[in-house]
Design a protein around this motif. Structure first.
Motif, PDB file in Angstrom:
ATOM      1  N   PRO A  36       5.667  -8.511  50.337  1.00 10.98           N
ATOM      2  CA  PRO A  36       4.693  -8.310  49.259  1.00 10.98           C
ATOM      3  C   PRO A  36       3.327  -8.862  49.659  1.00 10.98           C
ATOM      4  O   PRO A  36       3.218  -9.690  50.571  1.00 10.98           O
ATOM      5  CB  PRO A  36       5.298  -9.094  48.082  1.00 10.98           C
ATOM      6  CG  PRO A  36       6.193 -10.097  48.715  1.00 10.98           C
ATOM      7  CD  PRO A  36       6.711  -9.480  49.975  1.00 10.98           C
ATOM      8  N   ASP A  37       2.300  -8.391  48.972  1.00  5.70           N
ATOM      9  CA  ASP A  37       0.933  -8.806  49.301  1.00  5.70           C
ATOM     10  C   ASP A  37       0.651 -10.167  48.686  1.00  5.70           C
ATOM     11  O   ASP A  37       0.023 -10.289  47.635  1.00  5.70           O
ATOM     12  CB  ASP A  37      -0.062  -7.766  48.786  1.00  5.70           C
ATOM     13  CG  ASP A  37      -1.468  -8.005  49.327  1.00  5.70           C
ATOM     14  OD1 ASP A  37      -1.618  -8.894  50.178  1.00  5.70           O
ATOM     15  OD2 ASP A  37      -2.401  -7.300  48.904  1.00  5.70           O
ATOM     16  N   LEU A  38       1.161 -11.211  49.372  1.00  5.88           N
ATOM     17  CA  LEU A  38       1.049 -12.588  48.910  1.00  5.88           C
ATOM     18  C   LEU A  38       0.631 -13.463  50.087  1.00  5.88           C
ATOM     19  O   LEU A  38       0.737 -13.048  51.252  1.00  5.88           O
ATOM     20  CB  LEU A  38       2.397 -13.083  48.367  1.00  5.88           C
ATOM     21  CG  LEU A  38       2.932 -12.405  47.095  1.00  5.88           C
ATOM     22  CD1 LEU A  38       4.366 -12.835  46.832  1.00  5.88           C
ATOM     23  CD2 LEU A  38       2.044 -12.724  45.902  1.00  5.88           C
ATOM     24  N   PRO A  39       0.153 -14.693  49.820  1.00  8.71           N
ATOM     25  CA  PRO A  39      -0.151 -15.602  50.931  1.00  8.71           C
ATOM     26  C   PRO A  39       1.052 -15.731  51.863  1.00  8.71           C
ATOM     27  O   PRO A  39       2.181 -15.927  51.401  1.00  8.71           O
ATOM     28  CB  PRO A  39      -0.457 -16.923  50.221  1.00  8.71           C
ATOM     29  CG  PRO A  39      -0.944 -16.525  48.876  1.00  8.71           C
ATOM     30  CD  PRO A  39      -0.140 -15.318  48.506  1.00  8.71           C
ATOM     31  N   PHE A  40       0.794 -15.609  53.164  1.00 11.29           N
ATOM     32  CA  PHE A  40       1.922 -15.567  54.094  1.00 11.29           C
ATOM     33  C   PHE A  40       2.703 -16.870  54.116  1.00 11.29           C
ATOM     34  O   PHE A  40       3.864 -16.902  54.512  1.00 11.29           O
ATOM     35  CB  PHE A  40       1.441 -15.189  55.499  1.00 11.29           C
ATOM     36  CG  PHE A  40       0.919 -16.343  56.306  1.00 11.29           C
ATOM     37  CD1 PHE A  40       1.713 -16.960  57.246  1.00 11.29           C
ATOM     38  CD2 PHE A  40      -0.382 -16.811  56.128  1.00 11.29           C
ATOM     39  CE1 PHE A  40       1.237 -18.020  58.006  1.00 11.29           C
ATOM     40  CE2 PHE A  40      -0.856 -17.851  56.873  1.00 11.29           C
ATOM     41  CZ  PHE A  40      -0.053 -18.466  57.819  1.00 11.29           C
ATOM     42  N   GLN A  41       2.075 -17.992  53.645  1.00 13.62           N
ATOM     43  CA  GLN A  41       2.813 -19.259  53.596  1.00 13.62           C
ATOM     44  C   GLN A  41       4.023 -19.160  52.675  1.00 13.62           C
ATOM     45  O   GLN A  41       5.023 -19.845  52.869  1.00 13.62           O
ATOM     46  CB  GLN A  41       1.901 -20.397  53.135  1.00 13.62           C
ATOM     47  CG  GLN A  41       0.775 -20.712  54.102  1.00 13.62           C
ATOM     48  CD  GLN A  41      -0.497 -19.977  53.749  1.00 13.62           C
ATOM     49  OE1 GLN A  41      -0.455 -18.894  53.172  1.00 13.62           O
ATOM     50  NE2 GLN A  41      -1.631 -20.566  54.083  1.00 13.62           N
ATOM     51  N   LEU A  42       3.930 -18.315  51.641  1.00 16.88           N
ATOM     52  CA  LEU A  42       5.085 -18.095  50.774  1.00 16.88           C
ATOM     53  C   LEU A  42       6.153 -17.270  51.477  1.00 16.88           C
ATOM     54  O   LEU A  42       7.358 -17.505  51.303  1.00 16.88           O
ATOM     55  CB  LEU A  42       4.648 -17.366  49.497  1.00 16.88           C
ATOM     56  CG  LEU A  42       3.851 -18.163  48.465  1.00 16.88           C
ATOM     57  CD1 LEU A  42       3.343 -17.237  47.363  1.00 16.88           C
ATOM     58  CD2 LEU A  42       4.714 -19.273  47.855  1.00 16.88           C
ATOM     59  N   LEU A  43       5.725 -16.317  52.281  1.00 18.62           N
ATOM     60  CA  LEU A  43       6.659 -15.376  52.884  1.00 18.62           C
ATOM     61  C   LEU A  43       7.444 -15.965  54.038  1.00 18.62           C
ATOM     62  O   LEU A  43       8.546 -15.517  54.339  1.00 18.62           O
ATOM     63  CB  LEU A  43       5.888 -14.144  53.372  1.00 18.62           C
ATOM     64  CG  LEU A  43       5.020 -13.435  52.321  1.00 18.62           C
ATOM     65  CD1 LEU A  43       4.280 -12.273  52.954  1.00 18.62           C
ATOM     66  CD2 LEU A  43       5.872 -12.966  51.153  1.00 18.62           C
ATOM     67  N   THR A  44       6.908 -16.963  54.694  1.00 15.51           N
ATOM     68  CA  THR A  44       7.564 -17.520  55.887  1.00 15.51           C
ATOM     69  C   THR A  44       8.695 -18.479  55.540  1.00 15.51           C
ATOM     70  O   THR A  44       9.226 -19.140  56.425  1.00 15.51           O
ATOM     71  CB  THR A  44       6.529 -18.235  56.783  1.00 15.51           C
ATOM     72  OG1 THR A  44       5.795 -19.187  56.000  1.00 15.51           O
ATOM     73  CG2 THR A  44       5.565 -17.242  57.387  1.00 15.51           C
ATOM     74  N   ALA A  45       9.046 -18.570  54.268  1.00 16.36           N
ATOM     75  CA  ALA A  45      10.219 -19.378  53.895  1.00 16.36           C
ATOM     76  C   ALA A  45      11.497 -18.761  54.463  1.00 16.36           C
ATOM     77  O   ALA A  45      12.519 -19.436  54.573  1.00 16.36           O
ATOM     78  CB  ALA A  45      10.323 -19.484  52.372  1.00 16.36           C
ATOM     79  N   ARG A  46      11.439 -17.496  54.832  1.00 15.16           N
ATOM     80  CA  ARG A  46      12.572 -16.831  55.484  1.00 15.16           C
ATOM     81  C   ARG A  46      12.082 -16.239  56.805  1.00 15.16           C
ATOM     82  O   ARG A  46      10.890 -15.969  56.968  1.00 15.16           O
ATOM     83  CB  ARG A  46      13.153 -15.724  54.597  1.00 15.16           C
ATOM     84  CG  ARG A  46      12.197 -14.582  54.363  1.00 15.16           C
ATOM     85  CD  ARG A  46      12.815 -13.550  53.419  1.00 15.16           C
ATOM     86  NE  ARG A  46      13.977 -12.906  53.998  1.00 15.16           N
ATOM     87  CZ  ARG A  46      13.937 -11.779  54.704  1.00 15.16           C
ATOM     88  NH1 ARG A  46      12.775 -11.176  54.907  1.00 15.16           N
ATOM     89  NH2 ARG A  46      15.032 -11.252  55.199  1.00 15.16           N
ATOM     90  N   PRO A  47      12.991 -16.050  57.785  1.00 13.92           N
ATOM     91  CA  PRO A  47      12.564 -15.485  59.074  1.00 13.92           C
ATOM     92  C   PRO A  47      11.968 -14.090  58.891  1.00 13.92           C
ATOM     93  O   PRO A  47      12.472 -13.283  58.112  1.00 13.92           O
ATOM     94  CB  PRO A  47      13.871 -15.440  59.882  1.00 13.92           C
ATOM     95  CG  PRO A  47      14.776 -16.412  59.217  1.00 13.92           C
ATOM     96  CD  PRO A  47      14.423 -16.384  57.763  1.00 13.92           C
ATOM     97  N   LEU A  48      10.889 -13.825  59.618  1.00 14.85           N
ATOM     98  CA  LEU A  48      10.235 -12.519  59.574  1.00 14.85           C
ATOM     99  C   LEU A  48      10.323 -11.867  60.947  1.00 14.85           C
ATOM    100  O   LEU A  48      10.160 -12.539  61.968  1.00 14.85           O
ATOM    101  CB  LEU A  48       8.764 -12.663  59.176  1.00 14.85           C
ATOM    102  CG  LEU A  48       8.467 -13.355  57.844  1.00 14.85           C
ATOM    103  CD1 LEU A  48       6.953 -13.509  57.667  1.00 14.85           C
ATOM    104  CD2 LEU A  48       9.057 -12.580  56.686  1.00 14.85           C
ATOM    105  N   ASP A  49      10.565 -10.580  60.980  1.00 11.91           N
ATOM    106  CA  ASP A  49      10.581  -9.889  62.266  1.00 11.91           C
ATOM    107  C   ASP A  49       9.167  -9.446  62.621  1.00 11.91           C
ATOM    108  O   ASP A  49       8.224  -9.585  61.830  1.00 11.91           O
ATOM    109  CB  ASP A  49      11.562  -8.712  62.256  1.00 11.91           C
ATOM    110  CG  ASP A  49      11.202  -7.639  61.234  1.00 11.91           C
ATOM    111  OD1 ASP A  49       9.992  -7.431  60.978  1.00 11.91           O
ATOM    112  OD2 ASP A  49      12.121  -6.991  60.688  1.00 11.91           O
TER     113      ASP A  49
END
Length: 520
Positions: free
Chosen positions: A221-234
């Motif tokens: 989702p279009d959110l600050p990436f600090q929120l998204l990196t709580a899980r592994p990203l490819d």
């Protein structure tokens, strides 16, 4: 020019024309700045971290002393200036916390201008709770201000503001007990606090975030990436993040993008390079030249060449408005030992790689770029030879200057060199931390800088001196007067300020006047 009638006698200081009245942090003779000038300099460049000569604790104590001496309206304007024009974080939050105890009405008038994002709100609350300004609880008026802040943010803005801790946004919600005015806001507060909530009432952005965390969707989702990196990203998810990243996020995460194979995509690499070098995006991001210098210094050598060159192009765009100055200009960058300390001080886990000498070199190289007949005299306890080509890129010239050998500090030596040559000139620009000590003669006598400046002006009666101090200090080597301007800190505005002063458009109390003129 400042309206000096606004300041009490305690907030002004008079001195003989040349006699020193202070000792600087290095033990050298100096001139004490007025309290108004000192506070103005702190809001321009104060970092509240350990610098080469001053600890964070010392700076905090001095800033608090000045904020208590100054009239409350000046403190309020100084806080607004520090945030809106200096783009600072700690200093405006501290001044706002002081106002919360001194003048509730002024506090409310400027709160929304200081706490303009979640980071600033957390800074303010953290400072109040620390007891640094004499209280450890928010109190009724600050609590109402925080409640209004929460109410006036959209659900998406609050979700973005949930990045960060000490305190977290959830901690702040617990402190002020905001009343939700919609089912979505009620569910959002409960979600932040880890309490039971109706999932179907959560704002759409939170539901998208939860779906992504749970693996129910693949597209970030279009959110600050600090929120998204709580899980592994490819790598594909990282490329999605990089493709829509704003300018500042891009600048700060180039090495992260490299580690996650973002630059293996040639088309995306070109897009990122174009974003970095875009003059429009640089202006919109309020980018400081030293931010670009920091990005360049921190950039992994493995970054694609097109990206590294884009940073150099961005620097040229950031200083495009550096004015050409009529007359003969001398640039005096300080390359002494203390100038090798971090420009914003030492802070555990957050010490910048940009040193005072890098800023001095950057300013000198930028002026040289637009004033190609300017003469360069880098110095420590003697003047060093350094041949630079004005046509070279600012980054290259700055790196050459910053690589010169260091030594002790004698700020008078480049002026003495000019006097020995019987040099003619119109503008002399020092870029230093002002901690001269080798020429110390004790209080009551002129500093070496002032003795040499008076000799220089005897030959050049219309000449002007600008002293750019790259770190906060209560003392200077040359007192403010119509032919001398002391500038605290460095931002894009410095170049135009120097040019305006050279044209006769500024008084020596410029910073005080600018702050005093701000509308509340």
């Amino acid at each position: 020019m400042a309206n000096v009638d606004l300041f009490s006698n305690l907030f002004k200081r008079k001195r003989p024309a040349l006699a020193t009245d202070a000792v600087n942090a290095a033990g050298g003779a100096a001139y004490q700045r007025s309290d108004a000038q000192a506070l103005a300099q702190y809001v321009a460049t104060g970092c509240l971290s350990n610098t080469f000569y001053a600890s964070a604790k010392d700076q905090l104590a001095e800033l608090q002393r000045l904020a208590l001496l100054a009239p409350a309206p000046f403190v309020a304007r100084a806080a607004v200036y520090a945030r809106e024009q200096g783009f600072m974080k700690d200093t405006p939050a501290l001044l706002l916390a002081v106002l919360a105890s001194r003048d509730g009405a002024l506090f409310e008038a400027v709160f929304h201008r200081i706490c303009d994002n979640g980071k600033m709100l957390r800074n303010f609350v953290q400072i109040v709770r620390s007891g640094a300004t004499g209280r450890r609880s928010l109190g009724s008026r600050p609590k109402r201000a925080v409640q209004r802040w929460l109410k006036n943010r959209s659900d998406a803005q609050l979700l973005a503001a949930s990045v960060g801790d000490s305190p977290s946004l959830a901690d702040i919600v617990k402190m002020v007990h905001p009343l939700p005015d919609t089912p979505a806001r009620r569910a959002l507060y409960a979600w932040l606090l880890g309490r039971d909530h109706a999932t179907d009432e959560l704002p759409a952005a939170v539901r998208e975030f939860e779906d992504f965390k749970a693996g129910r969707t693949r597209t970030p989702p279009d959110l600050p990436f600090q929120l998204l990196t709580a899980r592994p990203l490819d790598k594909h998810q990282w490329r999605t993040i990089a493709e829509r990243a704003p300018w500042q996020m891009t600048r700060m995460n180039l090495n992260t993008f490299l580690r996650h194979e973002v630059f293996d995509d040639p088309k995306l690499t070109r897009k990122i390079a174009q974003r970095l070098a875009s003059p429009e995006q640089i202006q919109r991001a309020r980018a400081f030249p030293y931010q670009l210098l920091m990005a360049y210094k921190q950039a992994d050598p493995k970054l694609p060449r097109i990206v590294r060159e884009a940073l150099q192009d961005a620097m040229e765009a950031a200083i495009a408005n550096v004015p050409a100055i009529d007359g003969k200009v001398y640039l005096l960058p300080d390359v002494s030992g203390s100038m090798h300390s971090p420009v914003t001080g030492r802070r555990k886990g957050a010490t910048t790689q940009v040193r005072c000498i890098d800023v001095a070199a950057l300013v000198a190289a930028a002026f040289l770029r637009r004033n190609r007949d300017a003469e360069l005299l880098p110095f420590h306890d003697r003047v060093l030879r350094c041949e630079l080509k004005a046509a070279e890129g600012v980054m290259k010239n700055a790196a050459t200057l910053a690589g010169l050998p260091s030594g002790g500090t004698d700020c008078s030596v480049p002026l003495r060199t000019l006097n020995e040559r019987r040099a003619r000139g119109d503008l002399v620009i020092f870029i230093s931390d002002n901690e001269s000590w080798i020429d110390a003669k004790g209080r009551g006598r002129a500093t070496g800088v002032m003795r040499e400046w008076e000799a220089f002006r005897a030959r050049n009666p219309r000449a002007k001196l600008v002293c750019i101090d790259v770190q906060p200090s209560a003392t200077v080597q040359a007192p403010d007067r119509p032919d001398i301007l002391n500038v605290g800190g460095f931002s894009d505005a410095v170049f135009e300020l120097v040019a305006a002063f050279a044209r006769g458009g500024l008084g020596p109390d410029h910073w005080v006047g600018v702050i005093d003129a701000l509308a509340l």
